[in-house]
Design an enzyme around this catalytic site. Structure first.
Site, PDB file in Angstrom:
ATOM      1  CG  HIS A  16      32.302  60.481  26.266  1.00 28.59           C
ATOM      2  ND1 HIS A  16      33.056  59.489  26.845  1.00 28.59           N
ATOM      3  CD2 HIS A  16      31.002  60.113  26.474  1.00 28.59           C
ATOM      4  CE1 HIS A  16      32.265  58.574  27.376  1.00 28.59           C
ATOM      5  NE2 HIS A  16      31.025  58.922  27.166  1.00 28.59           N
ATOM      6  CB  CYS A  35      29.098  55.527  25.752  1.00 35.05           C
ATOM      7  SG  CYS A  35      29.038  56.047  27.486  1.00 35.05           S
ATOM      8  CG  HIS A  43      29.226  60.513  31.201  1.00 35.98           C
ATOM      9  ND1 HIS A  43      28.318  59.557  31.604  1.00 35.98           N
ATOM     10  CD2 HIS A  43      29.651  60.131  29.966  1.00 35.98           C
ATOM     11  CE1 HIS A  43      28.211  58.631  30.668  1.00 35.98           C
ATOM     12  NE2 HIS A  43      29.007  58.953  29.653  1.00 35.98           N
ATOM     13  CG  ASP A  81      33.858  72.012  34.138  1.00 30.98           C
ATOM     14  OD1 ASP A  81      32.985  71.113  34.045  1.00 30.98           O
ATOM     15  OD2 ASP A  81      33.683  73.062  34.774  1.00 30.98           O
ATOM     16  CG  HIS A  82      30.834  73.341  31.287  1.00 30.67           C
ATOM     17  ND1 HIS A  82      31.156  73.031  32.590  1.00 30.67           N
ATOM     18  CD2 HIS A  82      29.526  73.675  31.311  1.00 30.67           C
ATOM     19  CE1 HIS A  82      30.093  73.187  33.355  1.00 30.67           C
ATOM     20  NE2 HIS A  82      29.088  73.569  32.600  1.00 30.67           N
TER      21      HIS A  82
HETATM   22 NI    NI Z   1      29.320  58.022  27.870  1.00 30.64          NI
END
Ligand code: NI
Length: 145
Positions: A16, A35, A43, A81-82
């Protein structure tokens, strides 16, 4: 009646970026730190889903954990996921993919489908040390209430 809280833990890995285009680059960097990395980062998320209820007379179960496990897969982890949480996930479109907002989105994906008992808490770890908890829109079940 005795209320018991049953939890299933799941994991997923996703990328992200936290970035608000309405603010300056400097604001974004200061606010989101690592981030905000322009080329994404990942993550290893840990998701805990807790269902509250009374054990059934015939099974002794609040909720069948195999069913709960499948529900978490089909409603949440198969979709994230992924994946890139900013780009790839229909139900996250237009949502800042902070851990807080992910917990709310996952609650909304799961709550209507809990087969027995009721969804009590969604807990989401973004790192070993950072996690959030969401008790649903009513807050009736939040600790201390
Ligand atoms: Ni992050």
């Amino acid at each position: 009646m005795a209320t018991v809280y049953v939890t299933r833990r799941a994991q997923f890995n996703a990328a992200h970026r936290l970035h608000n285009a309405e603010h300056s680059e400097a604001w974004n960097e200061a606010t989101f730190g690592a981030c905000n990395n322009p080329n994404w980062h990942g993550h290893n998320y840990v998701l805990e889903v807790t269902v509250a209820g009374t054990p059934a007379a015939d099974t002794g179960y609040v909720v069948d954990l195999v069913v709960l496990k499948q529900l978490i897969k089909t409603r949440v982890t198969n979709h994230v996921d992924h994946r890139n949480l900013n780009l790839d996930v229909d139900f996250l479109r237009g949502i800042m993919p902070s851990t807080e907002n992910l917990a709310i989105a996952f609650w909304d994906r799961l709550a209507p489908h809990i087969p027995a008992g009721r969804l009590y808490r969604v807990r989401l770890f973004e790192t070993d040390r950072n996690f959030v908890e969401y008790y649903g829109p009513s807050h009736e079940d939040a600790p201390g209430r």
